[in-house]
Write a protein that holds these residues in place. Structure first.
Motif, mmCIF file in Angstrom:
data_model
loop_
_atom_site.group_PDB
_atom_site.id
_atom_site.type_symbol
_atom_site.label_atom_id
_atom_site.label_comp_id
_atom_site.label_asym_id
_atom_site.label_seq_id
_atom_site.Cartn_x
_atom_site.Cartn_y
_atom_site.Cartn_z
ATOM 1 N N ASN A 194 1.041 -0.774 -0.241
ATOM 2 C CA ASN A 194 -0.178 -0.484 -0.114
ATOM 3 C C ASN A 194 0.874 1.232 -0.064
ATOM 4 O O ASN A 194 0.568 2.011 -0.660
ATOM 5 C CB ASN A 194 -0.702 0.034 0.819
ATOM 6 C CG ASN A 194 -1.965 -0.738 1.277
ATOM 7 O OD1 ASN A 194 -2.647 -0.926 0.244
ATOM 8 N ND2 ASN A 194 -2.630 -1.670 2.000
ATOM 9 N N ALA A 195 2.212 1.410 0.820
ATOM 10 C CA ALA A 195 2.696 2.242 0.978
ATOM 11 C C ALA A 195 3.386 3.018 -0.535
ATOM 12 O O ALA A 195 3.823 4.195 -0.577
ATOM 13 C CB ALA A 195 3.704 1.850 2.045
ATOM 14 N N GLU A 201 3.435 5.473 -7.476
ATOM 15 C CA GLU A 201 2.948 5.229 -8.808
ATOM 16 C C GLU A 201 1.188 6.178 -8.800
ATOM 17 O O GLU A 201 0.578 6.505 -9.569
ATOM 18 C CB GLU A 201 1.860 3.519 -9.850
ATOM 19 C CG GLU A 201 3.494 3.421 -9.879
ATOM 20 C CD GLU A 201 3.624 3.565 -11.270
ATOM 21 O OE1 GLU A 201 3.353 4.869 -11.333
ATOM 22 O OE2 GLU A 201 5.131 3.919 -10.914
ATOM 23 N N GLY A 202 0.441 6.180 -7.504
ATOM 24 C CA GLY A 202 -0.509 6.982 -7.154
ATOM 25 C C GLY A 202 -1.568 5.958 -7.321
ATOM 26 O O GLY A 202 -2.002 5.093 -8.492
ATOM 27 N N GLU A 222 8.764 -1.909 -10.015
ATOM 28 C CA GLU A 222 9.692 -1.014 -8.650
ATOM 29 C C GLU A 222 9.256 -1.138 -7.447
ATOM 30 O O GLU A 222 10.121 -1.545 -6.893
ATOM 31 C CB GLU A 222 9.688 0.221 -9.153
ATOM 32 C CG GLU A 222 11.261 1.024 -8.329
ATOM 33 C CD GLU A 222 10.719 2.705 -7.988
ATOM 34 O OE1 GLU A 222 10.561 3.291 -8.630
ATOM 35 O OE2 GLU A 222 11.298 3.688 -7.167
ATOM 36 N N ILE A 223 8.118 -1.216 -7.457
ATOM 37 C CA ILE A 223 7.323 -1.961 -6.341
ATOM 38 C C ILE A 223 7.614 -3.177 -5.926
ATOM 39 O O ILE A 223 7.914 -2.508 -5.086
ATOM 40 C CB ILE A 223 5.775 -0.866 -6.730
ATOM 41 C CG1 ILE A 223 5.477 0.095 -7.195
ATOM 42 C CG2 ILE A 223 4.762 -1.770 -5.330
ATOM 43 C CD1 ILE A 223 3.805 0.383 -7.221
ATOM 44 N N ALA A 224 7.678 -3.844 -6.597
ATOM 45 C CA ALA A 224 8.019 -5.101 -6.738
ATOM 46 C C ALA A 224 9.305 -5.870 -6.034
ATOM 47 O O ALA A 224 9.112 -6.311 -4.922
ATOM 48 C CB ALA A 224 7.351 -5.894 -7.966
ATOM 49 N N GLU A 225 10.336 -4.925 -6.918
ATOM 50 C CA GLU A 225 11.332 -5.427 -6.286
ATOM 51 C C GLU A 225 11.165 -4.982 -4.658
ATOM 52 O O GLU A 225 12.345 -5.903 -4.365
ATOM 53 C CB GLU A 225 12.115 -4.782 -7.363
ATOM 54 C CG GLU A 225 12.436 -5.193 -8.405
ATOM 55 C CD GLU A 225 13.235 -4.206 -9.994
ATOM 56 O OE1 GLU A 225 13.634 -2.380 -9.541
ATOM 57 O OE2 GLU A 225 13.687 -4.821 -10.685
ATOM 58 N N LYS A 226 10.575 -3.830 -4.354
ATOM 59 C CA LYS A 226 11.127 -3.010 -3.304
ATOM 60 C C LYS A 226 10.555 -3.740 -2.383
ATOM 61 O O LYS A 226 10.982 -3.869 -0.820
ATOM 62 C CB LYS A 226 10.544 -1.392 -2.916
ATOM 63 C CG LYS A 226 11.357 -0.781 -4.039
ATOM 64 C CD LYS A 226 11.685 1.027 -3.861
ATOM 65 C CE LYS A 226 12.346 1.743 -3.970
ATOM 66 N NZ LYS A 226 12.268 3.001 -4.090
ATOM 67 N N GLN A 227 9.138 -4.868 -2.514
ATOM 68 C CA GLN A 227 8.679 -5.404 -1.482
ATOM 69 C C GLN A 227 9.360 -6.562 -1.515
ATOM 70 O O GLN A 227 9.714 -7.205 -0.030
ATOM 71 C CB GLN A 227 6.915 -6.524 -2.698
ATOM 72 C CG GLN A 227 6.245 -5.280 -2.461
ATOM 73 C CD GLN A 227 4.602 -5.973 -3.310
ATOM 74 O OE1 GLN A 227 4.873 -6.013 -4.476
ATOM 75 N NE2 GLN A 227 4.547 -6.515 -2.133
ATOM 76 N N LEU A 228 10.570 -7.304 -2.518
ATOM 77 C CA LEU A 228 10.779 -8.205 -2.278
ATOM 78 C C LEU A 228 12.553 -7.787 -1.103
ATOM 79 O O LEU A 228 12.575 -8.555 -0.211
ATOM 80 C CB LEU A 228 11.773 -8.295 -3.583
ATOM 81 C CG LEU A 228 11.012 -9.944 -4.032
ATOM 82 C CD1 LEU A 228 11.549 -10.062 -5.435
ATOM 83 C CD2 LEU A 228 10.009 -10.915 -3.537
#
Lengths: 406, 288, 272
Positions: A194-195, A201-202, A222-228
């Motif tokens: 969520n964050a 991406e908004g 990018e979101i997926a990479e940071k989640q990991l």
């Protein structure tokens, strides 16, 4: 004759059951208040008791099942809708609102008592011009930290993504647990998402996605990479511990940080009232100015359009909106009030107030994703198999599949 | 109509009516809804023909639920039958306090599946992991229910722990019908234990074997309570059974009709299996 | 020829017993501890017995209300099932040579392998429309769904009862109903025991049907209560386990006293 006796036994049993099924308190109008927060059961019980004692005409009963959204939908299918529903401003709310099961409150005097920003937020989530819910409390989602551990190790609150990972690395090198992940419960895996998704991406992304202009595969890498990336800083059994374990663990000082919502604070304090809690927004990028806090409507109050006791239901909501009652609720639940002038002054969330006051907030990304996509289990699965391409593809296919069915 | 038969009709008609209303009718309604796009509570819906069915076959989640359920059912059925036959043979051997032990082994059968699930859920996350850490065994020190590959084994363990009870009792009843003299005769012939089992014991308890297989299979195909208590279908959808999918999906907005279609497919599959099983049972009954 | 006790088997059986009893040992000890006790030792016996877990759980979950509901539904279902299902089976068993009854037999038992989820969704709507989302509805549904299996076992049993007795009664002028209640029903006692025990266990422990049927909190049954209170149990396992234990206790107590009878009853059903 024996037969007669048997039939008598049989009938009387059934009658006895019917009699018990139909017990109702005479004289008082009973209204059912259904809400989805297990943490808030006690707080609402206290307020309900106060309300029931304050007058003699209405009696409110609270219902709070686990997996409440599914139970609520079952009730709706049965056409047995509770008089008042308290729930988050989620996709389920939007779906129910669009099916017309809630009373229209657009010009209701109750609405004028709450902050307009959140009324707008509700309209966005529901995708409707009519307002069918009263925002009652809002929450924040970020990183909880143990102030004592931070002080002992000389750590500062991280303001950027790189600082966050560096902080976690230091904790890890000191042989402690940086984040207490509680990913046996799938809904917990969505919190960092969520964050990251809202900041990077908004929620506009979802408007475009609905029109098919854009895909997860194009935008969410990018979101997926940071989640990991966060997963490197957990404990030994990230998928074996649940929300309750996490609350207990963090309360005992087992980890330095805990990616969580403000709603967990009362649960943590139940396990250890003295744990020194601090809270900061999850930094998602490297410009601290751009980083916003994730905050959404934690509980909205809606009235069933088929309720026989709409007057009484509004009376109860009016009671809940009284400043002193709202204050009592947000204090016990460490949430934020939508009622003008009611402030949260718990030191644990003091660091978040500037964001709220300056409107540096974004809504939860998952409130815009259809529930039938089952984002929770998609993310939970992804964090285990670590397959970014598969994950993004899954999000796209699930989204299309659900859109195709609607 | 033969007047003598009237009471018999009166005895059955109410049951037939209730049976029709609460079993056959809902099934037919399910078929009807499966051709619509109804979400279960909205005011209007359209007929969309076979679209739900087409989508079902393209849906990886549905396929996975079927795969999990059948894999689970087969493994559980085999394990339950092996263990309960072994235990029953042990109980049938010359041991002391046989009734006491028999009572203990049957105990899990009287307990609520849901509550047993909750108890094991706790043990998987907080008891077995402590053993794992103390003994330095890696795979035991993490919660098996949290692993996407292995969570189903955890569910199997619970189902087997509880499922053994009933089947053990049935096998024991079967074993007790076998006369001792048969074994005495065979031991004079010089048959070893292994031969004894396959030549005497197994053929004589074959009917019990059939019934146990059928019962264990039937129960595990419907697995629901354990899933709710242990994993809620997770991690991801790794342990989502068909029942669980229909329950959660069916009431999850927009899927009421879709999951009705899923139910119809499930029904056809189970009906096929049932026909085979009933034939089998009937043939057995004919022999008696 | 008398052989001595087989100690190897005895040892294995005892080890197996430990596997069965361990979860129950854990349930009982955890229910009697405090969260602090748990930190020092998860497995050990409680240093002092904390019965307040039980009193708290009783208060929180409104235990006696749920127990009452469970007891009522279970009792009513057992009574209703024994009376109605045996009657239906009798009518079928004595007329198996007629197409109608033979058809009925297969209609009923074909439902034996139909999984419940198939009818779950429409059933929710149906019962709501009929105002059956209460304990009475639950009792009726349990009874109707038991019919498939029970007709199967009852018919098998009734076939083994010779018709001669009934014919004698009929010559004496007894009606078909009278014959059933006075002659057949008492003769079915062993099978009634089996059916009664099985339906009692399955009704008392059932979770899915109450979950989708019952919506009024005051009508919750015991398993449903355990589910509903998961959220509140979250931070306090000791409280949760006290509640679990109390929910299982009535059956365990009955089992302790009627163990032999229950096991024999169930065995009976299978052997016939």
């Amino acid at each position: 004759m024996k037969l007669g006796k048997w039939i008598a036994v049989c009938l009387s049993t059934v009658l006895m059951l019917t009699a018990c099924g139909a017990k109702e308190e005479s004289g008082r109008v009973q209204i059912e208040f259904f809400q989805n927060k297990p943490e808030a059961k006690g707080s609402f019980d206290a307020l309900i008791e106060k309300f029931n004692e304050s007058q003699s005409r209405i009696k409110v009963i609270q219902v709070n099942p686990p997996d409440a959204e599914t139970v609520l939908k079952t009730r709706v299918v049965k056409n047995d809708i509770p008089d008042i529903i308290g729930m988050g401003a989620t996709d389920t709310y939007s779906l129910l609102a669009q099916s017309g099961i809630f009373m229209d409150l657009t010009n209701n005097s109750l609405l004028s008592q709450v902050d307009e920003t959140y009324v707008e937020m509700l309209k966005d989530v529901a995708g409707m011009e009519e307002v069918t819910g009263i925002p009652y409390s809002t929450n924040a989602n970020g990183v909880m930290y143990n102030k004592e551990i931070f002080k002992e190790m000389g750590l500062r609150v991280p303001r950027t993504w790189d600082e966050l990972l560096a902080t976690a690395q230091k904790v890890k090198e000191a042989g402690k647990i940086p984040f207490y992940f509680t990913y046996k419960d799938d809904w917990q895996t969505v919190l960092p998402f969520n964050a990251l998704a809202s900041n990077l991406e908004g929620v506009e992304f979802y408007m475009d996605r609905r029109e098919g202009k854009i895909t997860f595969a194009e935008k969410y890498r990018e979101i997926a990479e940071k989640q990991l990336a966060l997963m490197d800083y957990g404990h030994g059994d990230n998928f074996g511990k649940n929300y309750a374990d996490g609350n207990r663990g963090f309360a005992r000082g087992e980890s330095a940080m805990y990616i969580q919502g403000t709603w967990a604070i009362p649960e943590i304090r139940k396990a250890n009232p003295d744990v020194p809690i601090g809270f900061f927004p999850l930094p998602t990028g490297n410009n601290p100015e751009e980083n916003k806090l994730i905050s959404g409507v934690d509980t909205l109050l809606a009235i069933s359009d088929r309720s026989k006791h709409k007057e009484e239901a509004q009376q109860f909501i009016q009671f809940l909106l009284k400043p002193e009652n709202s204050k009592q609720y947000i204090t016990e639940q460490t949430l934020f009030s939508t009622v003008d002038g009611v402030k949260q002054d718990d030191p644990a969330v003091a660091e978040l107030l500037p964001y709220l006051e300056q409107d540096q907030v974004l809504d939860f990304a998952d409130h815009y994703i259809p529930a039938a996509v089952q984002l929770n289990s998609v993310i939970q699965s992804f964090l285990q198999n670590r397959d970014i391409d598969g994950y993004l593809k899954k999000l796209d296919t699930e989204w299309d599949k659900v859109a195709d069915r609607r | 109509m033969n007047k003598r038969l009237t009471p018999y009709y009166l005895m059955t008609i109410p049951a037939v009516v209730l049976f029709f209303v609460f079993l056959t009718l809902p099934a037919l309604q399910g078929v009807y809804y499966s051709f619509t796009n109804w979400n279960g509570f909205g005011d209007n819906f359209d007929f969309i023909g076979f679209k739900n069915y087409v989508n079902l076959f393209k849906d990886g989640n549905v396929g996975h639920a079927y795969w999990f359920t059948f894999k689970f059912a087969v493994v559980v059925t085999i394990l339950i039958n092996i263990f309960s036959l072994l235990i029953a043979m042990g109980l049938n051997a010359k041991i002391k306090a046989r009734n006491f032990f028999r009572g203990i082994y049957f105990l899990p059968n009287i307990l609520s599946v849901l509550i047993v699930g909750y108890i094991f859920n706790y043990m998987f996350s907080n008891v077995f992991t402590i053993w794992g850490k103390n003994l330095g065994i890696d795979w035991l020190s993490t919660n098996i229910l949290g692993s996407e590959q292995h969570a189903w084994i955890g569910v199997v363990i619970v189902a087997v722990w509880q499922g053994i009870a009933y089947n053990t009792i049935l096998y024991l009843a079967g074993l007790q019908t076998i006369s001792r003299t048969l074994y005495e005769a065979s031991s004079l012939d010089g048959a070893n234990r292994w031969q004894e089992f396959w030549k005497i014991t197994f053929p004589l308890i074959a009917p019990f074997f059939t019934i146990n297989m059928v019962l264990a299979m039937k129960n595990s195909l419907m697995v629901f309570d354990q899933i709710i208590a242990l994993t809620n279908g997770g991690p991801g959808r790794a342990t989502q059974s068909i029942s669980h999918l229909i329950y959660t999906g069916g009431f999850e907005g927009g899927e009421f009709a879709y999951q009705s279609a899923n139910s119809v497919i499930y029904f056809i599959l189970i009906a096929t299996i049932s026909v085979v099983q009933i034939r089998f049972l009937q043939r057995r009954e004919g022999d008696v | 020829m008398r052989t001595k006790t087989n100690w190897v088997v005895m040892l294995l059986i005892t080890l197996g017993t430990i596997l069965i009893l361990f979860p129950l040992y854990m349930t009982i000890t955890i229910a009697l501890k405090t969260p602090e006790d748990m930190l020092s030792s998860v497995f050990g016996l409680p240093r002092e017995l904390h019965f307040e877990n039980f009193t708290n759980a009783i208060q929180m979950t409104n235990f006696f209300n749920a127990l009452g509901n469970s007891a009522m539904v279970t009792t009513a279902t057992v009574v209703l099932t024994l009376l109605t299902n045996s009657l239906v089976a009798y009518a079928i068993a004595r007329n198996m040579n007629r197409k109608f009854f033979k058809g009925l037999y297969f209609y009923f038992i074909s439902a034996m392998f139909i999984p419940f989820p198939i009818i779950m969704l429409p059933l929710v709507k149906l019962t709501a429309g009929l105002h059956m989302t209460n304990l009475v509805g639950l009792t009726i549904l349990h009874t109707v769904y038991a019919l498939a299996f029970n007709v199967f076992v009852y018919v098998g049993y009734i076939k083994s009862i010779p018709v001669a007795l009934e014919e004698a009664a009929r010559v004496d002028g007894t009606s078909t109903w009278g014959t059933f209640w006075r002659i057949i029903f008492p003769m079915m006692a062993p099978m009634n025991a089996t059916v009664g025990i099985l339906i009692c266990l399955s009704t008392y422990n059932d979770f899915l049907l109450p979950l989708i049927i019952i919506s009024d909190t005051s009508s919750y049954t015991l398993p449903l209560v355990q589910y509903i209170f998961q959220g509140q149990f979250n931070t306090d396992f000791n409280l949760a386990f006290a509640s679990y234990l109390m929910a299982m206790l009535p059956m365990i107590i009955i089992y302790l006293f009627a163990q032999k009878w229950i096991i024999n009853g169930i065995t009976q059903g299978a052997v016939k």
